[in-house]
Design an enzyme around this catalytic site. Structure first.
Site, PDB file in Angstrom:
ATOM      1  N   HIS A  20       0.883  -1.175   0.000  1.00  0.00           N
ATOM      2  CA  HIS A  20       0.000   0.000   0.000  1.00  0.00           C
ATOM      3  C   HIS A  20       0.917   1.221   0.000  1.00  0.00           C
ATOM      4  O   HIS A  20       1.670   1.394   0.947  1.00  0.00           O
ATOM      5  CB  HIS A  20      -0.900   0.040   1.214  1.00  0.00           C
ATOM      6  CG  HIS A  20      -1.765  -1.182   1.394  1.00  0.00           C
ATOM      7  ND1 HIS A  20      -1.320  -2.359   1.951  1.00  0.00           N
ATOM      8  CD2 HIS A  20      -3.069  -1.405   1.072  1.00  0.00           C
ATOM      9  CE1 HIS A  20      -2.295  -3.247   2.002  1.00  0.00           C
ATOM     10  NE2 HIS A  20      -3.371  -2.701   1.458  1.00  0.00           N
ATOM     11  N   TYR A  72      -4.355   3.457   3.382  1.00  0.00           N
ATOM     12  CA  TYR A  72      -5.367   4.227   4.118  1.00  0.00           C
ATOM     13  C   TYR A  72      -4.718   5.310   4.989  1.00  0.00           C
ATOM     14  O   TYR A  72      -5.323   6.337   5.272  1.00  0.00           O
ATOM     15  CB  TYR A  72      -6.141   3.308   5.069  1.00  0.00           C
ATOM     16  CG  TYR A  72      -7.158   2.408   4.442  1.00  0.00           C
ATOM     17  CD1 TYR A  72      -8.164   2.899   3.618  1.00  0.00           C
ATOM     18  CD2 TYR A  72      -7.148   1.043   4.700  1.00  0.00           C
ATOM     19  CE1 TYR A  72      -9.117   2.060   3.079  1.00  0.00           C
ATOM     20  CE2 TYR A  72      -8.106   0.194   4.161  1.00  0.00           C
ATOM     21  CZ  TYR A  72      -9.086   0.718   3.347  1.00  0.00           C
ATOM     22  OH  TYR A  72     -10.041  -0.105   2.812  1.00  0.00           O
ATOM     23  N   SER A  95      -7.761   3.025  -5.551  1.00  0.00           N
ATOM     24  CA  SER A  95      -7.847   3.328  -4.121  1.00  0.00           C
ATOM     25  C   SER A  95      -8.145   2.069  -3.329  1.00  0.00           C
ATOM     26  O   SER A  95      -8.717   1.102  -3.842  1.00  0.00           O
ATOM     27  CB  SER A  95      -8.933   4.370  -3.855  1.00  0.00           C
ATOM     28  OG  SER A  95     -10.197   3.764  -3.653  1.00  0.00           O
ATOM     29  N   ASP A  96      -7.777   2.087  -2.052  1.00  0.00           N
ATOM     30  CA  ASP A  96      -8.232   1.031  -1.163  1.00  0.00           C
ATOM     31  C   ASP A  96      -9.724   1.212  -0.933  1.00  0.00           C
ATOM     32  O   ASP A  96     -10.314   2.245  -1.271  1.00  0.00           O
ATOM     33  CB  ASP A  96      -7.451   1.052   0.149  1.00  0.00           C
ATOM     34  CG  ASP A  96      -7.272  -0.341   0.739  1.00  0.00           C
ATOM     35  OD1 ASP A  96      -8.135  -1.199   0.482  1.00  0.00           O
ATOM     36  OD2 ASP A  96      -6.289  -0.566   1.467  1.00  0.00           O
ATOM     37  N   TRP A  97     -10.342   0.232  -0.321  1.00  0.00           N
ATOM     38  CA  TRP A  97     -11.801   0.143  -0.271  1.00  0.00           C
ATOM     39  C   TRP A  97     -12.405   1.156   0.716  1.00  0.00           C
ATOM     40  O   TRP A  97     -11.946   1.303   1.837  1.00  0.00           O
ATOM     41  CB  TRP A  97     -12.205  -1.277   0.126  1.00  0.00           C
ATOM     42  CG  TRP A  97     -12.512  -2.202  -1.012  1.00  0.00           C
ATOM     43  CD1 TRP A  97     -13.565  -3.061  -1.081  1.00  0.00           C
ATOM     44  CD2 TRP A  97     -11.815  -2.376  -2.254  1.00  0.00           C
ATOM     45  NE1 TRP A  97     -13.553  -3.750  -2.283  1.00  0.00           N
ATOM     46  CE2 TRP A  97     -12.496  -3.345  -3.020  1.00  0.00           C
ATOM     47  CE3 TRP A  97     -10.677  -1.783  -2.807  1.00  0.00           C
ATOM     48  CZ2 TRP A  97     -12.086  -3.749  -4.283  1.00  0.00           C
ATOM     49  CZ3 TRP A  97     -10.254  -2.178  -4.066  1.00  0.00           C
ATOM     50  CH2 TRP A  97     -10.953  -3.141  -4.792  1.00  0.00           C
TER      51      TRP A  97
END
Length: 671
Positions: free
Chosen positions: A281, A331, A371-373
């Site tokens: 990430h 995140y 993007s992350d969730w």
């Protein structure tokens, strides 16, 4: 890296494939242009819409207009097909393409189920909202997975432009299963966690695993791997470390590169039969005080300085060198470092133009940024500080932009560099922002072009369907055997006092957490009472606490203490049995366990990173050798852990076992 660490890691790196250590001739992973072979007639399915015949060649009539359009013509370069398609798309279709939704099932809002997809929900998302990318969390047989994915591809084939779906997945070849991080291995070959590959330090094996997984995914209709995890496991308390390659940046970089090459099917780019990998990430994830995770409001901050951020970037360079298809930002709000002399804006990486600009400009990445969730969702009080168990509807991660409206979040993230939004199906906000002028249409066009480029590169516009009959046999006996062998050999022999291992056939054993039938199959005699045994074989997991039981992720993540001590169920069980019979202990090292108190109560200790009973017993009985070396140190005390810098790996005082430790592979010594 200090001198002591260098002495340990050097032999590990010397074992790695020289090919995967080769430096990229282009800036940090920009792949060298490859000569393209003349296109060959692809398979054109008859059950995915009309087919055009031009001379002796066949093409899909994706938009059903009776003529061959450039985006339908497989003879043309991908860039030309992409440009033609994007030019035909409406704003609504482009906005839909920028969403990456979830394929839900009748019994699960997140699709983690053994049932098939909810076809009505899929139809609404595909035809009604123009979504063309989805994550699958089904846990079914390969044949069933192929059938289910074919069914929704046929829904997509009926849309105005016939744009095929990209179907992604979290890792599903390992042991640990956590919604939002990894899936069950059901239907696929099973291998150790990526920490186990790091313990073996074998880039050739890592690449081979990626090749096996690639073939299994593509045969079942999966095209995108939301992996590898290039994050460094620098705080031992962090619950996401099983998906990493440990705490050493040089080892992680090499293994990440090999992983991407194996999955994508080419050393420098995504092959037509490859699986698009999304390295994650970006960047600095895991350096969270107390090891708390960024999925949760209480874990949203990661603390770095300029030097530690550069170290955490290093594993990503391996992905860039291999031409990785996508990058997923973290995140976390990264606090402390500077970019171009300016402190980072206190917003999550998905909103941070400095971090995403660093990715694009300094590191030359030109692929998809996904993007992350859930980063655009509202985080209510039930999200920030739940007083009762959170439901999936209360999950959100808009860190640093909690007070913005959804429209403002989409605009800020898109302008910062996000191409596609994970876990949401809200194209209306993109449409609204474009019409309001807060997102330039050129920015949307660029994002959609990247999304479509991957679909064309993998041949999905020409044939999005797979053969369920072929999928039935894709998991081969050879792959299953290789996975079992890797599980076994990735174990780390930490202790073997008196050379108690391997056990001879006929040894009487008392078991705890191990299948008796498997022990008997390995020639051991199973007894019911410790006092009747010659040896006790016992499993344990690294100790943990549930410090945030009301948080959806916190209730599923292992947080807090790492030390075996009285009151810990595994410790108490070992202590009781050890009073009667010698104990051989197998410890699952999802986090770096503190073994100081339990070690004297054992005669042998094997650390594992996901191992079946078969693989464990293969080593216990000498059929296989535990060849692993620790991919992180094992601290001596919790006090030492608490004094560590969360952003620096392997920096505890006087560790019980250092990074790279493992008893000799030709014979097991004493400790």
């Amino acid at each position: 890296m200090n001198r002591a660490a260098a002495l340990i890691v050097a032999p590990l790196l010397a074992q790695l494939s020289t090919a995967s250590l080769a430096a990229s001739p282009h800036p940090l992973g920009a792949a060298a242009p490859a000569r393209q072979a003349a296109p060959q007639q692809p398979v054109i399915p008859a059950d995915a819409g009309p087919v055009l015949t031009v001379g002796k060649q066949r093409f899909r009539d994706l938009n059903r207009n009776g003529r061959l359009d450039p985006y339908e013509d497989w003879r043309l370069p991908v860039a030309q097909r992409v440009a033609d398609l994007v030019g035909r798309m409406t704003l609504a279709e482009k906005a839909g393409a920028m969403m990456h939704g979830s394929l839900v099932t009748p019994d699960s809002a997140v699709g983690a189920s053994s049932q098939g997809y909810d076809r009505g929900a899929a139809q609404q998302a595909i035809a009604g909202q123009h979504i063309t990318s989805f994550i699958t969390r089904l846990a079914v047989s390969p044949e069933r997975m192929a059938q289910e994915n074919n069914a929704i591809q046929q829904l997509a084939a009926q849309t105005r432009l016939g744009i095929p779906l990209t179907i992604s997945t979290d890792p599903r070849h390992h042991f640990q299963v956590t919604v939002g991080a990894s899936g069950a291995a059901q239907g696929y070959s099973q291998w150790p966690e990526t920490l186990g590959f790091a313990a073996l330090g074998d880039a050739t094996l890592m690449r081979h695993f990626g090749d096996v997984a690639r073939r299994e995914y593509r045969a079942t209709g999966i095209h995108m791997a939301l992996s590898p995890q290039a994050d460094l496991f620098t705080d031992p308390r962090w619950p996401r470390g099983t998906g990493t390659f440990g705490a050493n940046a040089d080892l992680a970089r090499t293994m990440v590169e090999a992983y991407v090459i194996g999955f994508q099917g080419n050393p420098h780019m995504l092959a037509r039969d490859g699986v698009a990998t999304v390295v994650k990430h970006w960047v600095g994830y895991g350096a969270n005080p107390q090891g708390f995770d960024g999925h949760n409001y209480y874990g949203r901050m990661a603390v770095h300085d300029d030097a530690t951020l550069k170290t955490h970037i290093r594993p990503f360079l391996g992905a860039f060198a291999a031409g990785v298809a996508g990058v997923m930002p973290t995140y976390d709000i990264i606090s402390g470092p500077h970019v171009a002399g300016k402190p980072l804006e206190p917003v999550a990486a998905g909103y941070n133009a400095q971090l995403l600009g660093l990715l694009r400009k300094d590191y030359g990445f030109k692929g998809l940024v996904l993007s992350d969730w859930g980063i655009t969702r509202d985080c209510s009080q039930a999200c920030r500080a739940p007083t009762q168990p959170q439901t999936p509807n209360e999950i959100a991660m808009p860190w640093g932009v909690e007070d913005l409206t959804p429209a403002q979040r989409y605009a800020k993230a898109t302008r910062a560099g996000i191409d596609q939004f994970g876990g949401v199906t809200e194209p209306e906000w993109i449409i609204r922002d474009v019409k309001a002028g807060t997102i330039p249409i050129a920015r949307v066009n660029a994002a959609v072009a990247r999304i479509m480029t991957l679909k064309f590169a993998m041949g999905l516009f020409d044939n999005p369907l797979v053969d369920p009959a072929a999928a039935r046999d894709v998991v081969t006996p050879v792959a299953l055997a290789e996975g079992r062998k890797a599980q076994a050999q990735a174990q780390v022999m930490l202790r073997n006092e008196g050379a108690i291992l391997p056990l001879a056939a006929g040894t009487r054993v008392y078991l705890n957490g191990i299948d008796a039938a498997q022990a008997r199959a390995h020639g051991l005699v199973v007894v019911e009472r410790p006092q009747d045994a010659q040896v006790a074989l016992m499993r344990a997991t690294t100790p943990f606490e549930r410090l945030h039981p009301n948080n959806f992720f916190g209730s599923r993540q292992n947080e807090g203490r790492l030390d075996f001590r009285p009151g810990n169920a595994d410790y108490d069980a070992v202590a009781q049995v050890a009073a009667t019979v010698p104990v051989v202990l197998a410890v699952f090292l999802d986090r770096p366990a503190i073994l100081t108190e339990i070690l004297p109560k054992t005669r042998a200790v094997l650390g594992n990173f996901g191992v079946s009973d078969e693989g464990l017993l293969d080593v216990v009985t000498g059929k296989e050798i535990a060849r692993g070396r620790l991919p992180f140190e094992l601290p001596r005390t919790m006090a030492a852990v608490e004094r560590q810098n969360p952003a620096v790996g392997d920096d505890s005082a006087d560790p019980l076992f250092p990074f790279g430790f493992g008893l000799a592979t030709t014979h097991y010594g004493k400790r």
